[in-house]
Design an enzyme around this catalytic site. Sequence first.
Site, short mmCIF file in Angstrom:
data_model
loop_
_atom_site.label_atom_id
_atom_site.label_comp_id
_atom_site.label_asym_id
_atom_site.label_seq_id
_atom_site.Cartn_x
_atom_site.Cartn_y
_atom_site.Cartn_z
N TYR A 168 0.83 -1.20 0.00
CA TYR A 168 0.00 0.00 0.00
C TYR A 168 0.87 1.25 0.00
CZ TYR A 168 -4.22 -2.63 1.32
OH TYR A 168 -5.28 -3.49 1.36
N TYR A 198 -0.65 -10.21 0.57
CA TYR A 198 0.46 -9.76 1.42
C TYR A 198 0.30 -10.33 2.83
CZ TYR A 198 -3.07 -6.31 2.83
OH TYR A 198 -4.22 -5.71 3.27
N ARG A 234 -3.26 -11.86 3.72
CA ARG A 234 -4.52 -11.39 3.16
C ARG A 234 -4.63 -11.88 1.72
NH1 ARG A 234 -7.68 -7.60 4.62
NH2 ARG A 234 -9.09 -9.24 4.03
N HIS A 261 -7.48 -8.39 -2.42
CA HIS A 261 -8.79 -7.79 -2.13
C HIS A 261 -8.77 -6.31 -2.47
CE1 HIS A 261 -6.43 -7.03 1.51
NE2 HIS A 261 -7.17 -5.95 1.67
N HIS A 289 -10.78 -2.79 -1.17
CA HIS A 289 -11.68 -2.17 -0.19
C HIS A 289 -12.69 -1.29 -0.94
CE1 HIS A 289 -9.13 -3.10 3.39
NE2 HIS A 289 -8.16 -3.07 2.49
#
Lengths: 208, 249
Positions: free
Chosen positions: B115, B154, B164, B167, B169
């Site tokens: 991110y 990640y 995770r 995905h 959000h």
Amino acid sequence: MQGRSHPWANALGWLPETASQTGGPYVHIGCVPSFAGLEGMYGGRDLGASCRRDGHVGEAITVEGRVFDGTGAPLRDALLELWQADANGRFAGEDGSDPAFDGWSRQPTDGETGLYRFETVRPGRVVWPDGRMQAPHIGLWIVARGINVGLYTRVYFEGDPANEEDPLLARVEHGERRATLMARGGEDDVWRFDIHLQGPKETVFFDV
Amino acid sequence: MRTMIKRPGAQGALVQRDLSIHPPAHAPGYKTSVLRSPRLAPISFDASPTEATGPIFGPDVVGPGDDDLLTNYAAPGESAIGPRIVVMGRLLDGSGRPVPRALIEVWQANAGGRYRHKRDGYLAPLDPNFGGCGRCMTDDDGWYSFRTVQPGAYPWPNRANDWRPAHIHISVFGEAFAQRLITQMYFEGDPLIPHCPILHTVPDAAAVDRLVARFDKSATIPMDACTWRFDIVLRGRRQTPFENRMEGL
């Protein structure tokens, strides 16, 4: 899928709601990208960074506070959204509402101090479904890492005589818990509203 | 700034939320929830106008290209690195009605699972041409779409070796503040899906399955991008007699 209606009831084919998931630690990227450090994204201005403009009606106030976890530590990665009526009790978009007030704002808690801050106006009174008037209040929605479904609460103003007749406050069975819904202070129009997710001071949250 | 709210949110009480399909606040498999979950029962009430209305954004809130994560942070002529995908679907409410002109915001890791956020220290590198957020408005029939890279999986600190699944959000505004929703969309066939403590905070298997987007070959753009289909359902509102007449029901 269309439903059928009846004078007393609806018969609708309901679809199940999409399940909520936590906003996670990086909710800022999507909702307040400039705060997250994405310089220049969306013109460099986060949506909902302010909700009042020059010339707004009513009393300008600041509502600020922190969100505490079960150990008493402030959340430094939360995001809060506010939705409220204008000073005359009208919501944005309603006939006669204040064109210089949006009624909606979104603020992160500070990455160091955990403080959030809304610059808004003191709301007017809004009707309850049965016709009684509610005390002035602000709707507040809180999301963060570790919060699986956004939490909803309300901010009332300590000392407002209308609190005594507010239909929702009256529904809070344990009277001392009403204090968790009261913003305090008001000196220089700054109101303090801390949110406690757990513990003896746990804030009243609502299922609407 | 221009007034962003163009019309009032819809009046009319909301249908009671079915909490059995949502994750509980306290979900110990997702450790962070333990200290951040209220322990007392929420107080229920039938929505007043504060909850039954909400912000409705004008189309000018979303700029051209905001819905294209491949380019909305990239240098001129550049594009983010990773599998090019389109995500599309419909926004409906519980009665099956499309929710038109609603704001949808998305955020995600880059193709390597990193991110663009000061708190993310994962080994995978940042992509200089990928910011990781986008937004769009649904059209008159509730359809939305955006273009992006398929995010990477990640690791994250929960148990010693939790990952995770890929995905995205998604944040959604309906017509009422009480419809406000944040969720996450997963990708059909991802082997990490059965192992994700966050996805499996959702107690209902069918509700979990509905968070998994389907590969849509028919909507895939040849020689360009694979398309994933993800429909979103907000809570329903009880219709008022006035609304019934307006819609000719």
